[in-house]
Design an enzyme around this catalytic site. Structure first.
Site: not given
Ligand SMILES: N[C@H](CCC[C@H](N)C(=O)O)C(=O)O
Length: 287
Positions: A170, A232, A46, A230, A221
Site C-alpha cells: 500500500n 505499514t 479498518q 499505522c 491514513e
Molecule cells: N489505510 C491504509 C490501510 C491500513 C494500514 C494501517 N492501518 C496499517 O496498520 O498498516 C491504506 O489505505 O493503505
C-alpha cells in the site's frame, strides 16, 4: 444477517475482525463502511475479513477494508490482530502462519512473550520513480533515496514538502518533521492523501527523528484519517530513514497509541514489524 465480530486493536489502530471461514460474507462497500462507522455501526479504522486461502501454500487469506469502505492491499497492525484472532478462535494451532493478502503473502508469528512479529515482505521502492510534473517541479533523486517535492495548495499559499515514496503493497508518502506534536497533520494530511501525484491516494507519514534508532510517527491514513498507529506506515518510515542514511535497524517507532519495532536489512530484504495485538470485546450486529 446477524454478524459475529471481534473488536481488536494493535497499538491503538482499531479493527472489527470477522470470521469469514465459518460465516459466508459478501458485503457491499456500503456495508463495510457501515461496520466501520463509529455512530451507526461498530466503529473501527479498518475491517478485517478472515477467509480460506485461494493461493496454494497459504493458511488463510485476509482482506482489509478502510473505514471509507474501500478494500486495500495491506495492513501491518491488522496482520498482528489477525494472527491473534485465528489462534484465539482455534482456526489454527500454528504459531507462524502464511497469509495471502491483496499485496502478496505475509508471515505473522506469535512470539512466546505475546508480542507478534510479521514478515511484511520487501518494500517496493520503484512505484514513485516515474518522472512526474507538479507545477513544473520534477521528482529529485537524492543519494540512495527518491525525495519528491510535493506542492500543496494551502488556501492562497503554496507549500512544497519533501516526501519519500515507499510502498509496503500500500502506498506511503513519508516526510521528516521537527516535532510530530506540532506538525500540521490534520491540515496537510488530507492534501497529501488526495494529491494528484497519487492516483490511488496515499497514506501520509510525519516522522520526527529522536536518534538513529528511535522515531516518533503520526500517520494520516488513506481512507481513514489520522490513526493512533499505522503498521505499514511504521515500516515505510523506517525504510525511508534507513535508505537516507538517517536511521539504523532496528528502529523503535513511538506512535500515539503504542510502540512498534521495525527491522530491515536493506533493499530486496523483508521488513519485520513487531508489536502488540489486543482483543477488546466480542459482539454481534444485524447488518
Ligand atoms: N489505510 C491504509 C490501510 C491500513 C494500514 C494501517 N492501518 C496499517 O496498520 O498498516 C491504506 O489505505 O493503505
Amino acid at each position: 444477517m446477524k454478524l459475529k465480530f471481534t473488536k481488536m486493536h494493535g497499538a491503538g489502530n482499531d479493527f472489527v475482525v470477522i470470521d469469514g471461514v465459518n460465516q459466508h460474507i459478501d458485503f457491499t462497500p456500503a456495508q463495510w463502511k457501515l461496520l466501520g462507522d463509529r455512530r451507526f455501526g461498530v466503529g473501527a479504522d479498518q475491517i478485517l475479513l478472515v477467509e480460506k486461502p485461494t493461493e496454494a501454500g497459504c493458511d488463510f487469506r485476509y482482506r482489509i477494508f478502510n473505514a471509507d469502505g474501500g478494500e486495500v492491499e495491506q495492513c501491518g497492525n491488522g496482520s498482528r490482530a489477525f494472527v491473534k484472532f485465528v489462534s484465539e478462535k482455534g482456526l489454527t494451532d500454528k504459531r507462524s502462519i502464511s497469509v495471502q493478502t491483496k499485496a502478496g503473502v505475509i508471515a505473522p508469528r506469535l512470539e512466546a512473550n505475546g508480542s507478534i512479529t510479521v514478515d511484511m515482505g520487501a518494500p517496493i521502492l520503484e512505484p514513485g520513480r516515474v518522472p512526474f510534473e507538479t507545477e513544473g517541479l520534477h521528482g529529485e533523486q537524492q543519494g540512495s533515496d527518491t525525495l519528491w517535492p510535493l506542492v500543496l495548495e494551502l488556501g492562497g499559499a503554496r507549500e512544497s514538502v519533501l516526501i519519500s515514496v515507499v510502498s509496503m503493497g500500500n502506498p506511503h508518502a513519508v516526510q521528516i518533521v521537527d516535532d510530530v506534536e506540532t506538525a500540521p497533520v490534520e491540515l496537510t494530511g488530507p492534501l497529501i492523501e488526495h494529491h494528484p501525484r497519487f492516483p490511488k491516494r496515499v497514506n501520509a507519514g510525519f516522522m520526527q527523528i529522536l536518534n538513529r534508532q528511535h522515531v516518533k510517527l503520526r500517520v494520516f491514513e488513506r481512507g481513514v484519517g489520522e490513526t493512533l498507529a499505522c503498521g505499514t506506515g511504521a515500516c515505510a518510515a523506517a525504510v525511508a530513514g534507513i535508505r537516507r542514511g538517517l536511521l539504523d535497524s532496528p528502529v523503535r517507532i513511538d506512535a500515539r497509541g503504542g510502540q512498534l519495532s521495525i527491522a530491515w536489512d536493506g533493499e530486496g530484504t523483508p521488513v519485520w514489524l513487531t508489536g502488540p495485538a489486543v482483543t477488546v470485546f466480542e459482539g454481534e450486529i444485524e447488518i
